[in-house]
Design an enzyme around this catalytic site. Structure first.
Site, PDB file in Angstrom:
ATOM      1  N   TYR A  64       0.919  -1.292   0.115  1.00  7.65           N
ATOM      2  CA  TYR A  64      -0.041  -0.043   0.032  1.00  7.65           C
ATOM      3  C   TYR A  64       0.938   1.146  -0.217  1.00  7.65           C
ATOM      4  O   TYR A  64       1.860   1.230   0.853  1.00  7.65           O
ATOM      5  CB  TYR A  64      -0.920  -0.039   1.427  1.00  7.65           C
ATOM      6  CG  TYR A  64      -2.684  -0.987   1.465  1.00  7.65           C
ATOM      7  CD1 TYR A  64      -2.384  -2.175   0.205  1.00  7.65           C
ATOM      8  CD2 TYR A  64      -2.397  -1.469   2.159  1.00  7.65           C
ATOM      9  CE1 TYR A  64      -3.039  -2.333   0.159  1.00  7.65           C
ATOM     10  CE2 TYR A  64      -3.851  -2.349   2.713  1.00  7.65           C
ATOM     11  CZ  TYR A  64      -3.671  -3.346   1.456  1.00  7.65           C
ATOM     12  OH  TYR A  64      -5.073  -3.757   1.158  1.00  7.65           O
ATOM     13  N   ALA A  82     -18.248  -1.649   0.037  1.00  8.76           N
ATOM     14  CA  ALA A  82     -18.040  -1.209  -1.794  1.00  8.76           C
ATOM     15  C   ALA A  82     -16.997  -0.326  -2.417  1.00  8.76           C
ATOM     16  O   ALA A  82     -17.515   0.526  -3.339  1.00  8.76           O
ATOM     17  CB  ALA A  82     -19.626  -1.306  -2.637  1.00  8.76           C
ATOM     18  N   GLY A  85     -17.410   2.232  -1.121  1.00  7.28           N
ATOM     19  CA  GLY A  85     -18.016   3.873  -1.131  1.00  7.28           C
ATOM     20  C   GLY A  85     -19.159   3.592  -1.555  1.00  7.28           C
ATOM     21  O   GLY A  85     -20.525   4.598  -1.438  1.00  7.28           O
ATOM     22  N   LEU A 100     -21.415   1.461  -0.612  1.00 10.87           N
ATOM     23  CA  LEU A 100     -23.281   1.629   0.489  1.00 10.87           C
ATOM     24  C   LEU A 100     -23.011   2.758   0.732  1.00 10.87           C
ATOM     25  O   LEU A 100     -23.737   2.743   1.706  1.00 10.87           O
ATOM     26  CB  LEU A 100     -22.756   0.422   0.825  1.00 10.87           C
ATOM     27  CG  LEU A 100     -22.822  -0.928   0.088  1.00 10.87           C
ATOM     28  CD1 LEU A 100     -21.839  -2.382   1.033  1.00 10.87           C
ATOM     29  CD2 LEU A 100     -23.910  -1.658   0.123  1.00 10.87           C
ATOM     30  N   THR A 101     -21.812   3.807   1.131  1.00  9.68           N
ATOM     31  CA  THR A 101     -22.362   4.896   1.835  1.00  9.68           C
ATOM     32  C   THR A 101     -23.348   5.574   1.514  1.00  9.68           C
ATOM     33  O   THR A 101     -24.474   6.486   1.948  1.00  9.68           O
ATOM     34  CB  THR A 101     -21.272   6.166   1.470  1.00  9.68           C
ATOM     35  OG1 THR A 101     -21.011   6.418   0.619  1.00  9.68           O
ATOM     36  CG2 THR A 101     -19.844   5.057   2.085  1.00  9.68           C
TER      37      THR A 101
HETATM   38  N1  LIG Z   1      -6.520  -7.675   1.209  1.00  9.44           N
HETATM   39  C1  LIG Z   1      -7.036  -7.438   0.122  1.00  9.44           C
HETATM   40  O1  LIG Z   1      -6.656  -7.908  -1.332  1.00  9.44           O
HETATM   41  C2  LIG Z   1      -7.907  -6.219   0.042  1.00  9.44           C
HETATM   42  C3  LIG Z   1      -7.973  -5.675  -1.025  1.00  9.44           C
HETATM   43  C4  LIG Z   1      -8.395  -4.160  -0.705  1.00  9.44           C
HETATM   44  C5  LIG Z   1      -8.802  -4.164  -0.006  1.00  9.44           C
HETATM   45  N2  LIG Z   1      -8.355  -4.426   1.255  1.00  9.44           N
HETATM   46  C6  LIG Z   1      -8.677  -3.926   2.462  1.00  9.44           C
HETATM   47  O2  LIG Z   1      -9.896  -3.412   3.039  1.00  9.44           O
HETATM   48  C7  LIG Z   1      -9.473  -1.975   3.405  1.00  9.44           C
HETATM   49  C8  LIG Z   1     -11.327  -1.623   2.920  1.00  9.44           C
HETATM   50  O3  LIG Z   1     -11.262  -1.476   1.798  1.00  9.44           O
HETATM   51  P1  LIG Z   1     -11.520  -0.046   0.622  1.00  9.44           P
HETATM   52  O4  LIG Z   1     -10.662   0.701   1.155  1.00  9.44           O
HETATM   53  O5  LIG Z   1     -11.210  -1.078  -0.629  1.00  9.44           O
HETATM   54  O6  LIG Z   1     -13.194  -0.051   0.457  1.00  9.44           O
HETATM   55  P2  LIG Z   1     -14.303   0.183   1.760  1.00  9.44           P
HETATM   56  O7  LIG Z   1     -14.039   0.034   2.812  1.00  9.44           O
HETATM   57  O8  LIG Z   1     -15.312  -0.340   0.904  1.00  9.44           O
HETATM   58  O9  LIG Z   1     -14.465   1.595   1.541  1.00  9.44           O
HETATM   59  C9  LIG Z   1     -13.204   2.409   1.551  1.00  9.44           C
HETATM   60  C10 LIG Z   1     -13.882   4.002   0.708  1.00  9.44           C
HETATM   61  O10 LIG Z   1     -15.623   4.918   0.880  1.00  9.44           O
HETATM   62  C11 LIG Z   1     -14.939   5.784   1.441  1.00  9.44           C
HETATM   63  N3  LIG Z   1     -15.504   6.195   2.480  1.00  9.44           N
HETATM   64  C12 LIG Z   1     -15.339   5.355   3.736  1.00  9.44           C
HETATM   65  N4  LIG Z   1     -15.827   5.485   4.924  1.00  9.44           N
HETATM   66  C13 LIG Z   1     -17.024   6.343   4.490  1.00  9.44           C
HETATM   67  C14 LIG Z   1     -17.947   6.965   5.238  1.00  9.44           C
HETATM   68  N5  LIG Z   1     -18.672   6.765   6.363  1.00  9.44           N
HETATM   69  N6  LIG Z   1     -18.958   8.287   4.838  1.00  9.44           N
HETATM   70  C15 LIG Z   1     -18.302   8.117   3.222  1.00  9.44           C
HETATM   71  N7  LIG Z   1     -17.597   7.869   2.323  1.00  9.44           N
HETATM   72  C16 LIG Z   1     -16.982   6.602   3.196  1.00  9.44           C
HETATM   73  C17 LIG Z   1     -13.846   6.422   1.380  1.00  9.44           C
HETATM   74  O11 LIG Z   1     -14.012   7.166   0.150  1.00  9.44           O
HETATM   75  P3  LIG Z   1     -14.023   8.343  -0.749  1.00  9.44           P
HETATM   76  O12 LIG Z   1     -14.334   9.274   0.418  1.00  9.44           O
HETATM   77  O13 LIG Z   1     -13.182   8.935  -1.651  1.00  9.44           O
HETATM   78  O14 LIG Z   1     -15.346   7.827  -1.349  1.00  9.44           O
HETATM   79  C18 LIG Z   1     -13.133   4.990   1.596  1.00  9.44           C
HETATM   80  O15 LIG Z   1     -12.063   5.548   1.047  1.00  9.44           O
HETATM   81  C19 LIG Z   1      -8.484  -1.615   2.709  1.00  9.44           C
HETATM   82  O16 LIG Z   1      -8.056   0.130   3.294  1.00  9.44           O
HETATM   83  C20 LIG Z   1      -7.353  -2.260   3.095  1.00  9.44           C
HETATM   84  O17 LIG Z   1      -6.959  -2.608   4.131  1.00  9.44           O
HETATM   85  C21 LIG Z   1      -7.893  -5.781   1.396  1.00  9.44           C
END
Ligand SMILES: NC(=O)c1ccc[n+]([C@@H]2O[C@H](COP(=O)([O-])OP(=O)(O)OC[C@H]3O[C@@H](n4cnc5c(N)ncnc54)[C@H](OP(=O)(O)O)[C@@H]3O)[C@@H](O)[C@H]2O)c1
Length: 316
Positions: free
Chosen positions: A61, A210, A212, A214-215
């Site tokens: 990352y 998903a 963002g 699902l927000t």
């Molecule tokens: N193991 C793997 O292969 C893998 C792959 C992907 C992710 N991950 C891990 O999982 C974590 C989470 O996944 P993800 O970042 O892909 O997706 P997520 O958690 O579903 O979405 C995160 C994004 O949603 C928005 N958000 C989050 N909380 C919010 C709120 N309360 N209100 C409004 N917007 C909000 C933000 O982006 P915006 O504000 O720009 O919309 C944020 O960057 C990663 O950080 C990582 O640690 C692991």
């Protein structure tokens, strides 16, 4: 506060984990554009204040920057923090030594002697066998640099194999980190959730919002466009957003009754599955505060069932 044990005998962690993929990542999340280190530091502080002390990162990352930020922020607090990071099985890593060396580098960036969870980021390991991987990690547990071992993106069969190799060394497989949300439920239909339960492996749900969607803040009508690589993802197109409108409507309806946001309902539904810890990715303190409101209360059975029924098309 309610805690969950990682696997059979791992660390006790809160029911929600903070995802730090966006911390320093320019490629996908466009770090530096709209949020910076100051915002991330505030997000970290807000997480600790809300009791969310469990953080997920990976050596890839931000090409190490996510681990570095986390290390710097942890250094400034006396509060105990649980860290999970990930090893990338890259083609030029084919010896046990290369695994230990990668862990050494991660610990340096995190400025820690020991972490709660070390995960294999994906199952395809080129010339590195699962035996070498798991046996080396089991040795690291015995040496005390990692408390528990996890895998990520492993199928039910691959998880079973990893579990078996580790069991022979007397070390349990603690976690499998997989993509899981109301809009990505394939892990249920593919038997990953059921197998994890059977083996005593905790599921860490990544992209639980998903990315963002699902927000509910991205709608077919709104001018609010996502940043970074999501701009070219069809799920964020007008048609893509129309397809999920009924789910967002339901999240809003359930949320209004309880004075909760769609994100809080979506995360609470994952927690309600049991044995599942969502990893919510965040960029700001506001997002942390909102997501921290996803636990400490429970959707009732009717609500859980309604969400399950409404999202059956996303099982496949
Ligand atoms: N193991 C793997 O292969 C893998 C792959 C992907 C992710 N991950 C891990 O999982 C974590 C989470 O996944 P993800 O970042 O892909 O997706 P997520 O958690 O579903 O979405 C995160 C994004 O949603 C928005 N958000 C989050 N909380 C919010 C709120 N309360 N209100 C409004 N917007 C909000 C933000 O982006 P915006 O504000 O720009 O919309 C944020 O960057 C990663 O950080 C990582 O640690 C692991």
């Amino acid at each position: 506060m309610e805690t969950i044990t990682l696997g059979k005998n791992g660390a006790a962690v809160p029911p929600l984990c903070i995802g730090t993929w966006a911390w320093g990542d320019k490629l996908f999340w466009n770090y530096g554009n709209g949020y910076d280190q100051q915002q991330l530091q505030a997000a970290f502080t807000a997480a600790l204040e809300a009791g969310v002390t469990f953080f997920d990162t990976a050596e890839i990352y931000g090409m190490g920057l996510s681990e570095e930020f986390l290390g710097q922020f942890i250094k400034q607090t006396t509060q105990p923090v649980q860290v999970a990071t990930k090893f990338s099985p890259l083609p030029w890593r084919f010896t046990a030594q290369s695994i230990s060396d990668a862990l050494t580098e991660s610990l340096k960036r995190l400025q820690l002697q020991r972490i709660e969870l070390y995960q294999v980021h994906w199952p395809f390991a080129f010339f590195l066998s699962q035996e070498t991987l798991m046996n080396t990690l089991a040795d690291e547990v015995k040496q005390g640099r990692i408390a528990s071992i996890g895998v990520s993106n492993y199928s039910a069969t691959q998880m079973r194999e990893a579990h078996q190799i580790l069991a022979a060394k007397g070390v349990p497989l603690a976690t499998n980190q997989v993509r899981y949300s109301l809009l990505t439920r394939q892990v249920e239909s593919q038997g990953i959730i059921a197998t994890a339960r059977e083996l005593g492996v905790t599921i860490l749900a990544y992209s639980p919002l998903a990315q963002g969607l699902l927000t509910g803040k991205y709608t077919p009508e709104s001018a609010d466009k996502p940043s970074g690589a999501r701009r070219i993802d069809s799920k964020f197109s007008k048609e893509g957003l129309q397809k999920i409108a009924s789910v967002i409507f339901l999240l809003r309806r359930l949320g209004e009754k309880r004075d909760r946001t769609p994100a809080q309902i979506a995360l609470n539904w994952l927690i309600a599955q049991g044995n599942v810890i969502p990893i919510a990715g965040v960029k700001t303190a506001e997002q942390v505060k909102q997501n921290a409101g996803a636990f400490g209360w429970k959707l009732n059975n009717d609500e859980i069932e309604e969400l399950e029924k409404a999202t059956r098309p996303w099982l496949n």
